[in-house]
Design a protein around this motif. Structure first.
Motif, PDB file in Angstrom:
ATOM      1  N   LEU A  57       0.954  -1.198   0.093  1.00 60.32           N
ATOM      2  CA  LEU A  57      -0.041   0.055   0.029  1.00 60.32           C
ATOM      3  C   LEU A  57       1.141   1.689  -0.006  1.00 60.32           C
ATOM      4  N   LYS A  58       1.917   0.780   0.159  1.00 66.87           N
ATOM      5  CA  LYS A  58       3.028   1.515   0.140  1.00 66.87           C
ATOM      6  C   LYS A  58       4.681   1.769   0.301  1.00 66.87           C
ATOM      7  N   THR A  59       4.980   2.619  -0.779  1.00 64.34           N
ATOM      8  CA  THR A  59       6.498   2.447  -1.583  1.00 64.34           C
ATOM      9  C   THR A  59       7.426   2.375   0.008  1.00 64.34           C
ATOM     10  N   VAL A  60       8.471   2.007  -0.356  1.00 60.45           N
ATOM     11  CA  VAL A  60      10.137   2.732   0.124  1.00 60.45           C
ATOM     12  C   VAL A  60      10.142   3.777   1.169  1.00 60.45           C
ATOM     13  N   ASN A  61      10.274   4.698   0.452  1.00 60.10           N
ATOM     14  CA  ASN A  61       9.702   6.053   0.790  1.00 60.10           C
ATOM     15  C   ASN A  61       8.576   6.352   1.234  1.00 60.10           C
ATOM     16  N   GLY A  62       7.160   5.769   1.122  1.00 58.57           N
ATOM     17  CA  GLY A  62       6.153   5.964   2.528  1.00 58.57           C
ATOM     18  C   GLY A  62       5.021   6.512   1.586  1.00 58.57           C
ATOM     19  N   GLU A  63       5.176   6.967   0.117  1.00 62.27           N
ATOM     20  CA  GLU A  63       5.135   6.931  -0.829  1.00 62.27           C
ATOM     21  C   GLU A  63       3.425   6.613  -1.183  1.00 62.27           C
ATOM     22  N   PRO A  64       2.266   6.270  -1.558  1.00 57.47           N
ATOM     23  CA  PRO A  64       0.986   5.446  -2.139  1.00 57.47           C
ATOM     24  C   PRO A  64       1.975   4.541  -3.010  1.00 57.47           C
ATOM     25  N   ARG A  65       1.204   3.485  -3.249  1.00 60.57           N
ATOM     26  CA  ARG A  65       2.248   2.477  -4.700  1.00 60.57           C
ATOM     27  C   ARG A  65       0.937   2.462  -5.636  1.00 60.57           C
ATOM     28  N   TYR A  66       1.623   2.798  -6.672  1.00 61.77           N
ATOM     29  CA  TYR A  66       0.392   3.300  -8.009  1.00 61.77           C
ATOM     30  C   TYR A  66       0.890   1.418  -8.797  1.00 61.77           C
ATOM     31  N   MET A  67      -0.149   1.187  -9.345  1.00 55.86           N
ATOM     32  CA  MET A  67      -0.566  -0.033 -10.508  1.00 55.86           C
ATOM     33  C   MET A  67       0.206   0.651 -11.732  1.00 55.86           C
ATOM     34  N   ASN A  68       1.780   0.875 -11.293  1.00 54.31           N
ATOM     35  CA  ASN A  68       2.557   0.968 -12.596  1.00 54.31           C
ATOM     36  C   ASN A  68       3.646   0.521 -13.000  1.00 54.31           C
ATOM     37  N   TYR A  69       4.062   0.188 -13.571  1.00 60.57           N
ATOM     38  CA  TYR A  69       6.267  -0.631 -13.839  1.00 60.57           C
ATOM     39  C   TYR A  69       7.004   0.195 -12.466  1.00 60.57           C
ATOM     40  N   GLU A  70       6.892   1.380 -12.346  1.00 59.18           N
ATOM     41  CA  GLU A  70       8.292   2.193 -12.038  1.00 59.18           C
ATOM     42  C   GLU A  70       7.887   2.043 -10.564  1.00 59.18           C
ATOM     43  N   SER A  71       5.924   2.308  -9.982  1.00 57.81           N
ATOM     44  CA  SER A  71       5.834   1.670  -8.052  1.00 57.81           C
ATOM     45  C   SER A  71       5.827   0.856  -8.036  1.00 57.81           C
TER      46      SER A  71
END
Ligand code: L3W
Ligand code: SF4
Length: 441
Positions: free
Chosen positions: A298-312
């Motif tokens: 639900l979030k990236t290692v940086n605390g950002e929301p995780r998006y449904m895309n290749y990079e995120s």
């Protein structure tokens, strides 16, 4: 709401048939494309930023520009419809409901690549779909969109459908080509890539069904407009086949700007998890990509929301991220056993290994055996390290990516859910009777 490009007409009654597809504007992109040069179309595809939808995400325009063009040697387009990745069923949906979208995409792509004979290699278990495709091919031919001198341009194109025998490995592009040539589907060493030496040693482009279908909207709206949808290098729309512990399993078209949370919980997509259960983990790109626990999903290692895309989805690399892969989105709730799940996958990869490489042939078998032992409550603590060691010896040491695909789920399961492996070992008497309240959310 995500923009619909591929599935916009999927629910129009009769869209499977030429007449309805044409009434909805079908083959308009082909007519537009035939007024352009192959180079101009290729440029549109490059500008669109379309990336291969089969799993690797390789830029389609770049792949097409690698196609060798030796004088007098025929070239081929082969559509990879051997959709066998567990959790992935979006190409089946496209072929079953929108066969003309694929055929129109193939026609335009064949024109660009100079392929007068193109193929669809389809998964053997999709036994009812070849008839749908062949009927659509006949309809397109009768209407002058396939066959000789298409739309008076002098371009000839035939499309043939070949059924696979039901082997997962035939989805690997070089194994697919071997099988299409009538041989056992053993992967070839790369390079040479198919773009240089493919079907019968001729230059060949192998693309996934969804990638080729996406050529139609790219030509319709232009590559530049397609590139405006989505974010960064994740342009356009992506089909996601969603399954597991969700209220609304199915195939969804997303524009890659939505968050994973929105995808799982919103009524427009998966509609949340049944019975109010908590999310434990998810495999967002088909069984070959690393499993991710809920907190990192639900979030990236940086605390950002995780998006449904290749990079995120890849944020954090293989340690904490995962991959978009083929878009086979598998959701696991709090009651699911990660060890059992990983064992089931290990059994699958062992069964599907073609056996050419020792690390894959033997390693997948060992992983399955060790996992089975742990799952039955007969494991020792050292077995977890042994399992880790076996998967490490497979990754990067094989001819084709099946070896990596077998190793990654095991590595990710141990990395994120080691406590569940330990629980099985410490609680042999409960091992097969109880699921696990271990918190990962
Ligand atoms: C010419 C070069 N061509 C790369 C081409 C190459 C291929 C494409 C991507 O595996 C992944 C795998 C599964 N000159 C080139 C070149 N190419 N360099 O680009 O190549 P590659 O090697 O990155 O990937 P791949 O072998 O296509 C695909 C993963 O997808 N996967 C599998 C899903 C299964 C399905 C299904 O059932 N439909 O999709 C899921 O994640 O593990 O890593 O065409 O020739 N210099
Ligand atoms: Fe065959 Fe596995 Fe080697 Fe791929 S990695 S070629 S499936 S043995």
């Amino acid at each position: 709401m995500s923009k619909k490009l591929l599935l916009k007409d999927a629910h129009v009654e009769g869209i499977r048939y030429f007449e309805t597809y044409r009434k909805q504007g079908g083959y308009g992109a082909a007519e537009k494309a035939f007024k352009m040069t192959p180079e101009e179309i290729l440029e549109e595809v490059k500008v669109s930023g379309l990336r291969g939808r089969g799993g690797a995400g390789f830029p389609t325009g770049m792949k097409w520009s690698f196609l060798a063009k030796p004088e007098g040697v025929p070239r081929h387009l082969v559509v990879n419809a051997d959709e066998s990745e567990p959790g992935t069923f979006k190409d089946r949906y496209l072929m079953e409901y929108l066969p003309h979208l694929l055929i129109e995409g193939m026609l335009i792509s064949s024109f660009v690549l100079g392929s007068n004979v193109s193929y669809i290699y389809i998964r053997g278990e999709y036994s009812w779909i070849p008839d749908i495709l062949e009927e659509a091919i006949e309809e397109a031919k009768a209407a002058g969109f396939l066959g000789k001198n298409i739309l008076g341009t002098g371009f000839d194109c035939e499309i043939y459908v070949q059924r696979g025998g039901g082997a997962y490995i035939c989805g690997e592009e070089t194994a697919l080509l071997e099988s299409l040539e009538g041989k056992r589907g053993n992967p070839r060493l790369k390079p040479p890539f198919p773009a240089v030496k493919g079907l019968w040693e001729r230059p060949t482009v192998v693309n996934n069904v969804e990638s080729i279908a996406a050529i139609v909207p790219i030509i319709d709206i232009t590559g530049a407009e397609y590139a405006k949808i989505g974010v960064g290098r994740s342009t356009g729309t992506k089909l996601i086949s969603a399954c597991g512990n969700i209220n609304k399993p199915g195939v969804y078209e997303i524009d890659m700007t939505i968050t994973v949370e929105e995808f799982i919980y919103s009524d427009e997509y998966c509609g949340g998890i049944p019975n109010g259960k908590k999310l434990k983990a998810c495999i967002p790109g088909g069984s070959s990509v690393p499993i991710v626990p809920a907190n990192l999903l639900l979030k990236t290692v940086n605390g950002e929301p995780r998006y449904m895309n290749y990079e995120s989805l890849a944020d954090g690399g293989f340690a904490t991220g995962t991959m978009m892969g083929s878009g086979g989105f598998i959701v696991l709730d709090e009651d699911q056993c990660i060890v059992e799940h990983t064992m089931t996958l290990a059994r699958f990869y062992h069964h599907e290994s073609c056996g050419q490489c020792t690390p894959c042939r033997e390693g997948t078998g060992w992983m399955h055996k060790i996992l089975k032992k742990i799952e039955k409550g007969e494991g020792k603590m050292e077995d977890i390290d042994l399992l880790w060691d076996v998967q490490r010896k497979i990754e990067g040491n094989t001819i084709c990516p099946l070896g990596d695909a077998a190793a990654w789920p095991v590595a990710a399961a141990i990395r994120h859910f080691r406590d569940e492996f330990e629980w099985h070992i410490k609680n042999p008497e409960l091992s097969q009777t109880q699921n696990y309240g271990l918190a990962h959310y």
